[in-house]
Design a protein around this motif. Structure first.
Motif, PDB file in Angstrom:
ATOM      1  N   LEU A  29      -6.634   5.213  11.414  1.00 23.37           N
ATOM      2  CA  LEU A  29      -5.531   6.167  11.304  1.00 23.37           C
ATOM      3  C   LEU A  29      -5.906   7.431  10.553  1.00 23.37           C
ATOM      4  CD1 LEU A  29      -2.534   3.753  10.530  1.00 23.37           C
ATOM      5  CD2 LEU A  29      -3.363   4.575  12.749  1.00 23.37           C
ATOM      6  N   MET A  31      -6.598   7.692   7.280  1.00 23.35           N
ATOM      7  CA  MET A  31      -5.878   7.694   6.017  1.00 23.35           C
ATOM      8  C   MET A  31      -6.722   7.010   4.947  1.00 23.35           C
ATOM      9  SD  MET A  31      -2.080   6.545   7.336  1.00 23.35           S
ATOM     10  CE  MET A  31      -1.422   6.518   5.660  1.00 23.35           C
ATOM     11  N   SER A  35      -3.488   4.458   0.462  1.00 20.31           N
ATOM     12  CA  SER A  35      -2.212   4.847   1.070  1.00 20.31           C
ATOM     13  C   SER A  35      -1.678   3.746   1.982  1.00 20.31           C
ATOM     14  CB  SER A  35      -2.376   6.141   1.867  1.00 20.31           C
ATOM     15  OG  SER A  35      -2.763   7.208   1.026  1.00 20.31           O
ATOM     16  N   ILE A  36      -2.575   3.131   2.733  1.00 24.40           N
ATOM     17  CA  ILE A  36      -2.182   2.028   3.611  1.00 24.40           C
ATOM     18  C   ILE A  36      -1.623   0.876   2.777  1.00 24.40           C
ATOM     19  CG2 ILE A  36      -3.030   0.249   5.194  1.00 24.40           C
ATOM     20  CD1 ILE A  36      -2.862   2.917   6.533  1.00 24.40           C
ATOM     21  N   ILE A  39       1.883   1.733   1.483  1.00 19.71           N
ATOM     22  CA  ILE A  39       2.916   1.669   2.518  1.00 19.71           C
ATOM     23  C   ILE A  39       3.344   0.230   2.766  1.00 19.71           C
ATOM     24  CG2 ILE A  39       3.318   1.973   4.989  1.00 19.71           C
ATOM     25  CD1 ILE A  39       1.638   4.506   4.848  1.00 19.71           C
ATOM     26  N   MET A  45       8.107   2.179   6.195  1.00 19.59           N
ATOM     27  CA  MET A  45       7.192   2.909   7.068  1.00 19.59           C
ATOM     28  C   MET A  45       8.006   3.556   8.186  1.00 19.59           C
ATOM     29  SD  MET A  45       3.956   1.268   9.215  1.00 19.59           S
ATOM     30  CE  MET A  45       3.369   0.361   7.784  1.00 19.59           C
ATOM     31  N   SER A  48       7.218   6.295  13.539  1.00 25.20           N
ATOM     32  CA  SER A  48       6.025   6.938  14.108  1.00 25.20           C
ATOM     33  C   SER A  48       4.748   6.278  13.587  1.00 25.20           C
ATOM     34  CB  SER A  48       6.022   8.431  13.759  1.00 25.20           C
ATOM     35  OG  SER A  48       6.048   8.619  12.353  1.00 25.20           O
ATOM     36  N   ARG A  49       4.760   5.870  12.302  1.00 22.06           N
ATOM     37  CA  ARG A  49       3.595   5.202  11.731  1.00 22.06           C
ATOM     38  C   ARG A  49       3.467   3.784  12.284  1.00 22.06           C
ATOM     39  NH1 ARG A  49      -0.196   7.874   9.847  1.00 22.06           N
ATOM     40  NH2 ARG A  49       0.969   8.860   8.143  1.00 22.06           N
ATOM     41  N   GLU A  52       1.765   3.963  15.463  1.00 26.86           N
ATOM     42  CA  GLU A  52       0.317   4.168  15.311  1.00 26.86           C
ATOM     43  C   GLU A  52      -0.397   2.849  15.022  1.00 26.86           C
ATOM     44  OE1 GLU A  52      -0.093   7.050  12.245  1.00 26.86           O
ATOM     45  OE2 GLU A  52       0.420   8.760  13.525  1.00 26.86           O
ATOM     46  N   VAL A  53       0.206   2.025  14.145  1.00 21.82           N
ATOM     47  CA  VAL A  53      -0.393   0.720  13.825  1.00 21.82           C
ATOM     48  C   VAL A  53      -0.386  -0.173  15.068  1.00 21.82           C
ATOM     49  CG1 VAL A  53      -0.234  -1.338  12.380  1.00 21.82           C
ATOM     50  CG2 VAL A  53       0.316   0.919  11.408  1.00 21.82           C
TER      51      VAL A  53
END
Length: 253
Positions: A29, A31, A35-36, A39, A45, A48-49, A52-53
């Motif tokens: 991602l 990042m 940060s992961i 979250i 979350m 949109s995130r 992505e995951v």
């Protein structure tokens, strides 16, 4: 409806199952790993995130939502108001019992005088009552646990005592595969619980065999009803003959 926290819990489980670490996900991602971790720790979350995951996992949102639904705790009983709703319509009660026995929609229609429109209506009602999750093509998923039971003194059991018990025990229990036993005795209280657990396993074996035998042709299957019960009880006709614990024994003459 799934909450964000439920979705993130499911995502964590899928990441672990796929062998994807937080470091791997951070690289995918673009990042920082910290940060992961933050979250997922906050269980918050944006959608949109989450998308992505899911892209990293090669899953779609619908599949994740199904996994969240499947992980929800199953009901062990309904409220009294929900039971009243079930018992208010005889065909709805029939559909509920068929669903608890995991009959298919087609089996219900071919066995009972229920129209397709009625069947769909009753499945929708059971969905609203939280007994099933209705799926496309009139399929469903049970939302009650294997240990589900009606309230012992609730409206459904009241109906069964009034209309079912006498009809059930009116039979001779002498047909093929039938039996009736009444065993009375005095045992320790802790052992009574152990017998209850063993009886529950018998009921579970019966339910699992019912599912396994659905693949058999209809002419090789026959409907059976297994009734298990155990209670501390003395037959009413004998109660007035019971001696009080502190009463003296009669003397022989």
């Amino acid at each position: 409806m799934s909450t964000t926290a439920d979705l993130i819990t499911a995502l964590k489980a899928e990441l672990k199952l796929a062998g994807v670490t937080y470091a791997d996900l951070a690289r995918e991602l673009g990042m920082a790993e910290s940060s992961i971790k933050r979250i997922f720790a906050k269980r918050d979350m944006p959608l949109s995130r989450i998308d992505e995951v899911l892209g990293v996992l090669r899953m779609d949102f619908a599949e994740l939502a199904r996994k969240v639904a499947d992980a929800q705790p199953l009901r062990r009983e309904l409220t009294l108001e929900q039971e009243k709703a079930v018992i208010a319509d005889r065909k709805l009660l029939l559909m509920a019992i068929c669903c608890l026995s995991q009959w298919t929609f087609d089996q219900v229609l071919s066995t009972y005088d229920v129209t397709e429109a009625e069947g769909v209506k009753y499945l929708a009602q059971l969905d609203r009552l939280g007994i099933i999750e209705l799926k496309p093509m009139n399929r469903y998923r049970l939302k009650v646990a294997k240990t589900f039971r009606w309230h012992p003194k609730g409206p459904v059991m009241h109906y069964f005592r009034q209309h079912v018990v006498q009809d059930y025990f009116a039979g001779g229990f002498d047909g093929e595969g039938e039996m009736l036993m009444l065993v009375h005795g005095q045992i320790g209280r802790s052992l009574a619980m152990q017998f209850n657990e063993r009886l529950a396993r018998v009921a579970q074996d019966f339910a699992q065999q019912h599912l396994a035998d659905q693949k058999l042709p209809a002419d090789q299957r026959r409907p059976y009803t297994l009734m298990l019960g155990m209670r501390s009880w003395l037959f009413a006709a004998f109660r007035d003959l019971k001696r009080e614990a502190d009463s003296p024994l009669p003397r022989s003459r």
